[in-house]
Design a protein around this motif. Sequence first.
Motif: not given
Length: 296
Positions: A148-163
């Motif tokens: 879950g590391y990469r999704p957690f990083v994306a979620l922590a800093f830019d949820e829209r970009k993670a999507h």
Amino acid sequence: MGPFEVAFVQRALWGGTLVSLICALAGTWVVLRGMAFFGDAMSHGMLPGIALASLLGGNLLVGAAVSAAVMALGVSVVGRSPRLSQDTSIGLLFVGMLSLGVIIVSRSQSFAVDLTGFLFGDVLAVRPADLAYLGGALAVALAISVPGYRPFVALAFDERKAHTLGLRPRLAHAALLALLTLAIVASFHVVGTLLVFGLLIAPPAAMLPWARRIPVIMIGAGCLGASATFIGLLLSWHLHTAAGASIAATAVLQFLLSTAASGLRNRWVRSAPATTAPSAPTNHRPHTEMEYGRPS
């Protein structure tokens, strides 16, 4: 005889170290996402489940897990209201769950003892079976954290970009809540709900000014939590103070010292005269890990 020559203090040290490692994995994301109040509410939201399991003669850990899951689900549902901020929904559920827990515990004849044990734990009463349980909880925490590391990083800093990147932020958020629930449920019987919050927040927050990479923050937070456990137990032995509270107080003191040292460092850097200027623009990455876990 020194404190760490005694068997129950040795078990307390191992138990506190395992708790510190679990809390480092979950607490780093809590600090990065600004979820400290939610973590506090989760730790106290377990009280109704624990109290009910105690009265019915059930498993306290199962009751704590169910209650924490209900708390997390309630925050997610109430937080969808456009008229309520997330802090408001968390605060309301926090008070409601804590009040319900106290009401249930008050039905027990050992009200004061039960509530004190829940809030402050008993790190010196760690058994070998508890160490095995904490070791298993650490393995599960790693099993959630590594993939879950990469999704957690994306979620922590830019949820829209993670999507946009297809990292499924809703699933990542659910996994992060599961990791936080695991850390709190696994730790409360060792240091109590009031004190587990110190190991969950203070070590990662103390590492934040000194590390650029999230794995470094996690490793440093685990080391700080383990050292807080060692120092806290040592102080408790010689000063005859509560062991769990001594550990949590040491963790908070580490954070205060780290913050003070970071402030002095920044002031010195700002006041130091510039000696050389770069001849060409450098290509440094920002302080955050917006590469979502990709190597530099």
